[in-house]
Design a protein around this motif. Structure first.
Motif, PDB file in Angstrom:
ATOM      1  N   ALA A   1       0.844  -1.187   0.000  1.00  0.00           N
ATOM      2  CA  ALA A   1       0.000   0.000   0.000  1.00  0.00           C
ATOM      3  C   ALA A   1       0.877   1.233   0.000  1.00  0.00           C
ATOM      4  O   ALA A   1       1.937   1.257   0.638  1.00  0.00           O
ATOM      5  CB  ALA A   1      -0.928   0.014   1.221  1.00  0.00           C
ATOM      6  N   LEU A   2       0.465   2.255  -0.710  1.00  0.00           N
ATOM      7  CA  LEU A   2       1.185   3.510  -0.785  1.00  0.00           C
ATOM      8  C   LEU A   2       1.269   4.143   0.597  1.00  0.00           C
ATOM      9  O   LEU A   2       0.260   4.414   1.238  1.00  0.00           O
ATOM     10  CB  LEU A   2       0.469   4.448  -1.760  1.00  0.00           C
ATOM     11  N   ARG A   3       2.501   4.321   1.079  1.00  0.00           N
ATOM     12  CA  ARG A   3       2.766   4.900   2.399  1.00  0.00           C
ATOM     13  C   ARG A   3       1.997   4.163   3.509  1.00  0.00           C
ATOM     14  O   ARG A   3       1.586   4.742   4.506  1.00  0.00           O
ATOM     15  CB  ARG A   3       2.462   6.398   2.392  1.00  0.00           C
ATOM     16  N   GLY A   4       1.837   2.843   3.278  1.00  0.00           N
ATOM     17  CA  GLY A   4       1.175   1.991   4.263  1.00  0.00           C
ATOM     18  C   GLY A   4      -0.306   2.228   4.381  1.00  0.00           C
ATOM     19  O   GLY A   4      -0.947   1.709   5.301  1.00  0.00           O
ATOM     20  N   ALA A   5      -0.902   2.995   3.444  1.00  0.00           N
ATOM     21  CA  ALA A   5      -2.290   3.426   3.610  1.00  0.00           C
ATOM     22  C   ALA A   5      -3.205   3.084   2.445  1.00  0.00           C
ATOM     23  O   ALA A   5      -4.312   2.584   2.652  1.00  0.00           O
ATOM     24  CB  ALA A   5      -2.332   4.940   3.849  1.00  0.00           C
ATOM     25  N   SER A   6      -2.791   3.361   1.206  1.00  0.00           N
ATOM     26  CA  SER A   6      -3.699   3.309   0.063  1.00  0.00           C
ATOM     27  C   SER A   6      -3.313   2.197  -0.901  1.00  0.00           C
ATOM     28  O   SER A   6      -2.144   2.088  -1.294  1.00  0.00           O
ATOM     29  CB  SER A   6      -3.696   4.647  -0.687  1.00  0.00           C
TER      30      SER A   6
ATOM     31  N   THR B   1      -6.022   2.328   5.024  1.00  0.00           N
ATOM     32  CA  THR B   1      -5.917   1.457   6.177  1.00  0.00           C
ATOM     33  C   THR B   1      -4.958   2.054   7.195  1.00  0.00           C
ATOM     34  O   THR B   1      -4.006   2.754   6.848  1.00  0.00           O
ATOM     35  CB  THR B   1      -5.446   0.047   5.775  1.00  0.00           C
ATOM     36  N   VAL B   2      -5.243   1.823   8.453  1.00  0.00           N
ATOM     37  CA  VAL B   2      -4.365   2.203   9.552  1.00  0.00           C
ATOM     38  C   VAL B   2      -3.688   0.929  10.052  1.00  0.00           C
ATOM     39  O   VAL B   2      -4.344  -0.100  10.219  1.00  0.00           O
ATOM     40  CB  VAL B   2      -5.159   2.886  10.682  1.00  0.00           C
ATOM     41  N   ILE B   3      -2.398   1.003  10.298  1.00  0.00           N
ATOM     42  CA  ILE B   3      -1.543  -0.175  10.546  1.00  0.00           C
ATOM     43  C   ILE B   3      -1.621  -1.075   9.317  1.00  0.00           C
ATOM     44  O   ILE B   3      -1.967  -2.255   9.376  1.00  0.00           O
ATOM     45  CB  ILE B   3      -1.915  -0.956  11.819  1.00  0.00           C
ATOM     46  N   GLY B   4      -1.305  -0.474   8.173  1.00  0.00           N
ATOM     47  CA  GLY B   4      -1.319  -1.205   6.915  1.00  0.00           C
ATOM     48  C   GLY B   4       0.006  -1.895   6.647  1.00  0.00           C
ATOM     49  O   GLY B   4       0.859  -2.029   7.539  1.00  0.00           O
TER      50      GLY B   4
END
Length: 499
Positions: free
Chosen positions: A368-373, A382-385
């Motif tokens: 996910a992009l920057r752990g989010a998208s 997402t949070v804690i991706g």
């Protein structure tokens, strides 16, 4: 057919990530949101995990929101009941109760490309949302291994995260399967009252002392009267851990000194050289999560405890058979075997713009992009991706960084105006993930000689962040529209940025 209820933002989960997202939304003036929670109360993992001895392995003053300091932590490392109470307090202080939808497990959500929103089905009824913030957390769905014969076991069986408080283990023969963070707390908590405890260990963990103590009334009074003292305490705890990151990410060989400390800790409690050999890891410390306990080794040295240095492979009636052939009789089995981390069940319920589920999109590994998208899942984050986990510090720091990103995401949607969505560009996701995986190559999690729950089925580390929390905060300070497609409904003016 009645119209679905529609909200600006739907937050999924009411643990630290979900409640933090709710607080941030309210503080930026967004009140048209709901928090969808499958259970009957808030707390996430700290609501679900009620096993004996359950406590945090991150210091209390670092394991709390920076915007909601708690001067009254009773211990330097808090127990489950204190953390759960803190989350209830946050819910009340920030006025989140009206936004909660309890007993509303999300069963399916589908991107509606015509209306540019998410159509969401829940156990509490349907709704739609312009944006979804998924904060279900990686430690929410227990994993029990498929053991032949388990269904026919005549005794009590449960996972540590679903502790059966009606099961009386006193005077019984209990088997604990697994030696992770939960198991090392459960074993010393139940050892004094069971007749026999057998611990099935596939891989020994590295264990360091947990220097836990009661926080004095004077300290708490000081923190209440002078809040900057609590901030300084938090800052010191954070700074120490930031300095440690280099050893984990760039110079794993420096961790040898820590291994010697862990070895001496074991030697003081375990006098039997045979048992000590079974408990000594053959991989670099830090490759798996380092565990903290001052009671685990002393419990294993007790005469009513047996260590089976092998995984559980088969069950025949009440006889448990390890992979090395060892047979053990048991009245109860407690699985401390972790969670669905790299294969989160929520991913099967999220259907993106092209009709694929998130699980299908992530079949070759989470990213996910920057752990989010995730690409193809507009207005979903997402949070804690993927690759946002930590091996040595507080996840609350990472969560707050992702909340910064979420807040700017909402601001960007507001600035763009109208019915609009942001969809991460596949190239941007790939470039971000390639950089993360390149940095991962040097880390102890990839070079330490172990397999862990940080890795997916293909052996790729899709869980841990290979840097400092400061680096991650800089990377998630704001949304770069050049990394997204700006999507509008047919007929509306397009606002593509960064073609």
């Amino acid at each position: 057919m009645a119209e679905r209820e529609h909200v600006r933002v739907a937050v999924i989960g009411s643990g630290f990530g979900g409640l933090g997202a709710a607080v941030r939304l309210r503080r930026m003036g967004v009140t048209d949101f709901v928090v969808l929670e499958r259970a009957g109360g808030v707390g996430g993992a700290w609501r679900d995990n009620t096993y004996p001895g359950c406590a945090c392995d991150v210091p209390s003053h670092l394991y709390s929101f920076s915007f909601a300091p708690n001067p009254d932590w009773p211990r330097t490392f808090s127990g489950q009941e204190h953390i759960r109470a803190y989350l209830e307090h946050v819910t009340d202080v920030f006025g989140l109760r009206p936004h909660l939808r309890l007993h509303s497990e999300v069963t399916r959500m589908v991107w509606n490309g015509e209306r540019l929103c998410w159509d969401i089905e829940t156990a509490g009824g349907p709704l739609s949302a312009d944006m979804v913030v998924s904060a279900t957390g990686p430690l929410s769905d227990p994993r029990i291994p498929d053991i032949p014969g388990l269904d026919s076991f005549p005794g009590t069986v449960f996972h540590s995260a679903r502790w059966d408080h009606d099961a009386d283990l006193r005077g019984r023969k209990v088997a604990v399967v697994g030696t992770g963070a939960s198991a090392i707390q459960i074993v010393p908590a139940i050892q004094p009252e069971v007749a026999r405890l057998t611990l099935f260990q596939r891989t020994p963990p590295w264990v360091l002392p947990r220097v836990d103590r009661a926080i004095s009334g004077a300290e708490r009074a000081l923190h209440r009267a002078l809040p900057f003292t609590a901030q300084a305490r938090r800052g010191l705890l954070w700074g120490i851990r930031e300095l440690q990151v280099q050893a984990f990410t760039k110079r794993p060989d420096e961790l040898g000194l820590v291994e010697r400390v862990a070895g001496r800790t074991m030697a003081r409690a375990i006098k039997d050289p045979v048992l000590r050999a079974k408990l000594t890891p053959d991989y670099r410390i830090g490759c798996k999560r380092i565990l903290l306990s001052g009671t685990y080794y002393p419990a294993l040295a007790q005469p009513n405890v047996d260590l089976v240095a092998s995984g559980l492979s088969e069950i025949r009636g009440s006889t448990l058979i390890a992979a090395d052939g060892t047979e053990t009789e048991a009245d109860a089995i407690v699985f401390g075997t972790g969670f669905h981390v790299t294969d989160m069940p929520i991913a099967d319920r999220v259907v993106g713009a092209d009709g694929r589920t998130l699980a299908e999109s992530w079949k070759d590994g989470m990213e996910a992009l920057r752990g989010a998208s995730a690409a193809g899942f507009p207005n979903w984050m997402t949070v804690i991706g993927p690759n946002t986990g930590l091996g040595n510090s507080s996840m609350i720091l990472m969560i707050e960084s992702q909340l910064n990103y979420m807040a700017d995401y909402v601001r960007q949607l507001n600035v763009l105006g109208g019915r609009v969505a942001l969809d991460a560009r596949p190239g941007a996701v790939r470039a971000w993930n390639d950089r993360v995986q390149e940095r991962m190559k040097r880390t102890v999690w990839n070079t330490g000689g172990c397999t862990s729950w940080y890795q997916d089925a293909s052996g790729r580390n899709t869980t841990i962040w290979p840097g400092t929390t400061t680096e991650f905060r800089r990377a998630t300070r704001r949304v770069d529209l050049g990394e997204y497609h700006v999507v509008r409904v047919a007929g509306e003016k397009k606002a593509e940025v960064g073609a």
